[in-house]
Design a protein around this motif. Structure first.
Motif, PDB file in Angstrom:
ATOM      1  N   VAL A 195       0.828  -1.207   0.000  1.00 22.51           N
ATOM      2  CA  VAL A 195       0.000   0.000   0.000  1.00 22.51           C
ATOM      3  C   VAL A 195       0.864   1.259   0.000  1.00 22.51           C
ATOM      4  N   GLU A 196       2.080   1.179   0.519  1.00 19.75           N
ATOM      5  CA  GLU A 196       2.953   2.352   0.611  1.00 19.75           C
ATOM      6  C   GLU A 196       3.259   2.960  -0.760  1.00 19.75           C
ATOM      7  N   THR A 197       3.405   2.124  -1.769  1.00 18.48           N
ATOM      8  CA  THR A 197       3.663   2.631  -3.120  1.00 18.48           C
ATOM      9  C   THR A 197       2.540   3.553  -3.569  1.00 18.48           C
ATOM     10  N   ILE A 198       1.334   3.172  -3.302  1.00 19.32           N
ATOM     11  CA  ILE A 198       0.177   3.983  -3.711  1.00 19.32           C
ATOM     12  C   ILE A 198       0.061   5.228  -2.839  1.00 19.32           C
ATOM     13  N   LEU A 199       0.296   5.073  -1.545  1.00 20.73           N
ATOM     14  CA  LEU A 199       0.231   6.226  -0.653  1.00 20.73           C
ATOM     15  C   LEU A 199       1.262   7.283  -1.045  1.00 20.73           C
ATOM     16  N   GLY A 200       2.398   6.861  -1.598  1.00 21.01           N
ATOM     17  CA  GLY A 200       3.419   7.790  -2.045  1.00 21.01           C
ATOM     18  C   GLY A 200       2.985   8.632  -3.240  1.00 21.01           C
ATOM     19  N   MET A 201       1.910   8.236  -3.906  1.00 16.49           N
ATOM     20  CA  MET A 201       1.400   8.977  -5.061  1.00 16.49           C
ATOM     21  C   MET A 201       0.203   9.851  -4.712  1.00 16.49           C
ATOM     22  N   LYS A 202      -0.125   9.978  -3.430  1.00 18.72           N
ATOM     23  CA  LYS A 202      -1.383  10.627  -3.034  1.00 18.72           C
ATOM     24  C   LYS A 202      -1.546  12.054  -3.544  1.00 18.72           C
ATOM     25  N   ASP A 203      -0.457  12.765  -3.785  1.00 20.25           N
ATOM     26  CA  ASP A 203      -0.566  14.128  -4.302  1.00 20.25           C
ATOM     27  C   ASP A 203      -0.658  14.177  -5.825  1.00 20.25           C
ATOM     28  N   LYS A 204      -0.546  13.007  -6.466  1.00 18.22           N
ATOM     29  CA  LYS A 204      -0.538  12.960  -7.931  1.00 18.22           C
ATOM     30  C   LYS A 204      -1.761  12.258  -8.514  1.00 18.22           C
ATOM     31  N   ILE A 205      -2.539  11.587  -7.651  1.00 19.58           N
ATOM     32  CA  ILE A 205      -3.724  10.869  -8.133  1.00 19.58           C
ATOM     33  C   ILE A 205      -4.925  11.195  -7.245  1.00 19.58           C
ATOM     34  N   ASP A 206      -6.103  11.043  -7.805  1.00 22.58           N
ATOM     35  CA  ASP A 206      -7.334  11.245  -7.043  1.00 22.58           C
ATOM     36  C   ASP A 206      -7.953   9.917  -6.620  1.00 22.58           C
ATOM     37  N   PHE A 207      -7.742   8.882  -7.433  1.00 17.32           N
ATOM     38  CA  PHE A 207      -8.284   7.568  -7.106  1.00 17.32           C
ATOM     39  C   PHE A 207      -7.532   6.506  -7.879  1.00 17.32           C
ATOM     40  N   GLU A 256      -8.254   6.743   3.924  1.00 12.87           N
ATOM     41  CA  GLU A 256      -7.780   7.637   4.989  1.00 12.87           C
ATOM     42  C   GLU A 256      -6.820   8.686   4.421  1.00 12.87           C
ATOM     43  N   ALA A 257      -6.081   8.326   3.385  1.00 16.18           N
ATOM     44  CA  ALA A 257      -5.148   9.255   2.732  1.00 16.18           C
ATOM     45  C   ALA A 257      -5.836  10.102   1.663  1.00 16.18           C
ATOM     46  N   GLY A 258      -7.142   9.904   1.468  1.00 17.35           N
ATOM     47  CA  GLY A 258      -7.881  10.681   0.481  1.00 17.35           C
ATOM     48  C   GLY A 258      -7.840  10.113  -0.920  1.00 17.35           C
ATOM     49  N   ILE A 259      -7.468   8.838  -1.053  1.00 14.04           N
ATOM     50  CA  ILE A 259      -7.407   8.174  -2.361  1.00 14.04           C
ATOM     51  C   ILE A 259      -8.601   7.234  -2.478  1.00 14.04           C
ATOM     52  N   GLY A 260      -9.461   7.489  -3.438  1.00 13.32           N
ATOM     53  CA  GLY A 260     -10.605   6.619  -3.664  1.00 13.32           C
ATOM     54  C   GLY A 260     -10.190   5.320  -4.331  1.00 13.32           C
ATOM     55  N   VAL A 261     -10.980   4.269  -4.122  1.00 17.88           N
ATOM     56  CA  VAL A 261     -10.702   2.949  -4.685  1.00 17.88           C
ATOM     57  C   VAL A 261     -11.939   2.479  -5.443  1.00 17.88           C
ATOM     58  N   GLU A 262     -11.758   2.169  -6.724  1.00 18.15           N
ATOM     59  CA  GLU A 262     -12.850   1.673  -7.570  1.00 18.15           C
ATOM     60  C   GLU A 262     -12.520   0.255  -8.013  1.00 18.15           C
ATOM     61  N   PRO A 263     -13.083  -0.765  -7.361  1.00 21.85           N
ATOM     62  CA  PRO A 263     -12.781  -2.144  -7.759  1.00 21.85           C
ATOM     63  C   PRO A 263     -13.537  -2.562  -9.013  1.00 21.85           C
ATOM     64  N   MET A 264     -12.874  -3.358  -9.829  1.00 21.73           N
ATOM     65  CA  MET A 264     -13.474  -3.930 -11.031  1.00 21.73           C
ATOM     66  C   MET A 264     -12.564  -5.044 -11.527  1.00 21.73           C
ATOM     67  N   ALA A 265     -13.029  -5.858 -12.425  1.00 21.47           N
ATOM     68  CA  ALA A 265     -12.188  -6.904 -13.008  1.00 21.47           C
ATOM     69  C   ALA A 265     -10.997  -6.235 -13.708  1.00 21.47           C
ATOM     70  N   SER A 266      -9.848  -6.898 -13.707  1.00 17.56           N
ATOM     71  CA  SER A 266      -8.640  -6.297 -14.302  1.00 17.56           C
ATOM     72  C   SER A 266      -8.811  -5.915 -15.768  1.00 17.56           C
ATOM     73  N   PRO A 267      -9.448  -6.736 -16.623  1.00 16.88           N
ATOM     74  CA  PRO A 267      -9.638  -6.301 -18.012  1.00 16.88           C
ATOM     75  C   PRO A 267     -10.445  -4.995 -18.113  1.00 16.88           C
ATOM     76  N   THR A 268     -11.465  -4.856 -17.293  1.00 19.09           N
ATOM     77  CA  THR A 268     -12.274  -3.642 -17.271  1.00 19.09           C
ATOM     78  C   THR A 268     -11.451  -2.462 -16.770  1.00 19.09           C
ATOM     79  N   ALA A 269     -10.622  -2.698 -15.761  1.00 18.59           N
ATOM     80  CA  ALA A 269      -9.768  -1.635 -15.219  1.00 18.59           C
ATOM     81  C   ALA A 269      -8.783  -1.139 -16.274  1.00 18.59           C
TER      82      ALA A 269
END
Length: 117
Positions: free
Chosen positions: A49-61, A83-96
């Motif tokens: 999760v730390e890799t994604i948290l490190g991008m919190k100022d560059k991504i919205d979700f 908690e870090a303000g990054i939204g999560v939208e789950p979906m199948a990987s091909p759809t993502a």
């Protein structure tokens, strides 16, 4: 029907995927992957999760590709990101993959976190 050329000025699109890999910018990433405007690389899974948290100022979700089919995202992972303000939208990987390409072509601040199919 009129077709329009799609341009990716800020990020590289996901070019393809298959059993156990993703192809991004001519590079093949074996296993799970993370892609955002600054590049793509392997991803170690929900424990990374730390890799994604490190991008919190560059991504919205993030678009969370959960594999071949849509599945729930691990609660601790989702909570840490939200908690870090990054939204999560789950979906199948091909759809993502497809959704990521559309959103980055529109200039959106998004990352795709993809579990291999």
């Amino acid at each position: 029907m009129q077709l329009s050329e799609v341009f990716y000025s800020e990020a590289q699109p996901i070019e393809g995927y298959g059993p156990g890999f993703f192809r991004i910018g001519g590079q093949v990433i074996e296993g799970s992957a993370i892609i955002h405007a600054e590049g793509a690389r392997s991803w170690a899974g929900y424990g990374d999760v730390e890799t994604i948290l490190g991008m919190k100022d560059k991504i919205d979700f993030i678009l969370m590709g959960t594999g071949e089919t849509m599945a729930p995202v691990e609660a601790a992972f989702r909570e840490a990101l939200e908690e870090a303000g990054i939204g999560v939208e789950p979906m199948a990987s091909p759809t993502a993959c497809r959704t990521y390409n559309v959103l980055v072509s529109e200039g959106r601040r998004v990352a795709a976190v993809l579990l291999a199919v």
